[in-house]
Design an enzyme around this catalytic site. Structure first.
Site, mmCIF file in Angstrom:
data_model
loop_
_atom_site.group_PDB
_atom_site.id
_atom_site.type_symbol
_atom_site.label_atom_id
_atom_site.label_comp_id
_atom_site.label_asym_id
_atom_site.label_seq_id
_atom_site.Cartn_x
_atom_site.Cartn_y
_atom_site.Cartn_z
ATOM 1 N N HIS A 18 -18.475 6.487 55.163
ATOM 2 C CA HIS A 18 -19.199 7.723 54.894
ATOM 3 C C HIS A 18 -18.975 8.709 56.039
ATOM 4 O O HIS A 18 -19.065 8.341 57.205
ATOM 5 C CB HIS A 18 -20.692 7.439 54.744
ATOM 6 C CG HIS A 18 -21.000 6.515 53.602
ATOM 7 N ND1 HIS A 18 -20.979 6.926 52.283
ATOM 8 C CD2 HIS A 18 -21.325 5.205 53.575
ATOM 9 C CE1 HIS A 18 -21.276 5.915 51.501
ATOM 10 N NE2 HIS A 18 -21.489 4.846 52.254
ATOM 11 N N GLU A 121 -22.689 -4.679 46.980
ATOM 12 C CA GLU A 121 -23.562 -3.544 46.689
ATOM 13 C C GLU A 121 -23.592 -3.131 45.219
ATOM 14 O O GLU A 121 -24.377 -2.268 44.832
ATOM 15 C CB GLU A 121 -23.158 -2.345 47.559
ATOM 16 C CG GLU A 121 -21.670 -2.059 47.547
ATOM 17 C CD GLU A 121 -21.217 -1.235 48.745
ATOM 18 O OE1 GLU A 121 -21.982 -0.368 49.200
ATOM 19 O OE2 GLU A 121 -20.104 -1.475 49.237
ATOM 20 N N ASP A 147 -26.912 1.215 47.546
ATOM 21 C CA ASP A 147 -26.037 1.222 46.374
ATOM 22 C C ASP A 147 -26.573 0.301 45.292
ATOM 23 O O ASP A 147 -26.430 0.586 44.094
ATOM 24 C CB ASP A 147 -24.612 0.815 46.761
ATOM 25 C CG ASP A 147 -23.816 1.979 47.328
ATOM 26 O OD1 ASP A 147 -23.852 3.063 46.728
ATOM 27 O OD2 ASP A 147 -23.173 1.819 48.366
#
Length: 223
Positions: A18, A121, A147
């Protein structure tokens, strides 16, 4: 990273999935952690041989690979992390991980040293967790509750019963396999709960969140 390491943390997790992180900055972060005796683990962007190789060449203590959904996914990730004969990691003694010089025992030492981790996730990952855990040389299974909350239709509600049920059953499987389970905690109550169910690899929020919360408190003082 250097401030966090100086504070006495056992490890820092450098997130390259990210945000705009690149490998030059990541290697500087690894150095900033290690100078204070702190381990640095890189969360790579994806299950990709080149990304994993470059992350490990920074000299990081290990790698965590996101979005693992099957045993073949996990097997590939571990293979990319390990030198032959265990895996297929490319070898250059002249990167930082290699000490900038050729050593006959480097690949053996590196294979033994590295922390190998994955992130579960998505629903397929959780459904296939038992077979994923059979993968040799896997050390850590990190549970991505954010997630997971999205996959279960309760985005951001990491304490929703649906998320908790998946978390607890997954941690129990991981523990029975002899591997370490990891997760992100937000406060002392959550920390105590995670420790109680057997989560050993514990990360606290993220640096951006800690800074935001701290300075929001200062902002509110003016009222």
């Amino acid at each position: 990273i250097n401030i966090l390491a100086k504070a006495g943390l056992d490890f820092v997790l450098i997130d390259m999935e990210h945000g705009p992180m690149d490998f030059v900055v990541a290697q500087r972060m690894v150095l900033a952690a290690e100078v204070e005796g702190c381990e640095a683990i890189i969360r790579v962007p994806r299950n990709d041989e080149t990304d994993i190789l470059r992350a490990l060449d920074t000299g990081a203590s290990g790698v965590i690979v996101p979005h693992i959904e099957s045993a073949p996914d996990c097997k590939s990730a571990i293979s990319y992390m390990k030198y032959p004969p265990v895996g297929v990691r490319g070898f250059s003694p002249y990167a930082r991980a290699g000490g900038y010089t050729s050593r006959a025992d480097h690949t053996v030492l590196e294979n033994a040293r590295l922390i190998t981790g994955i992130i579960i996730e998505g629903k397929f990952g959780f459904e296939n967790l038992a077979s994923i855990l059979d993968t040799p040389d896997l050390d850590l299974v990190y549970i991505g509750t954010y997630d997971l909350s999205v996959a279960l239709g309760v985005p951001g509600e990491t304490r929703n019963k649906k998320v908790i049920d998946y978390l607890e059953s997954s941690v129990a499987l991981v523990r029975r396999s002899g591997k370490a389970a990891g997760c992100l905690f937000h406060d002392l109550k959550e920390l105590d709960y995670f420790k109680e169910i057997g989560i050993k690899f514990l990360t606290y929020k993220v640096d951006a969140s800690v800074l935001y919360d701290g300075f929001s408190f200062v902002r509110d003082l003016k009222a």
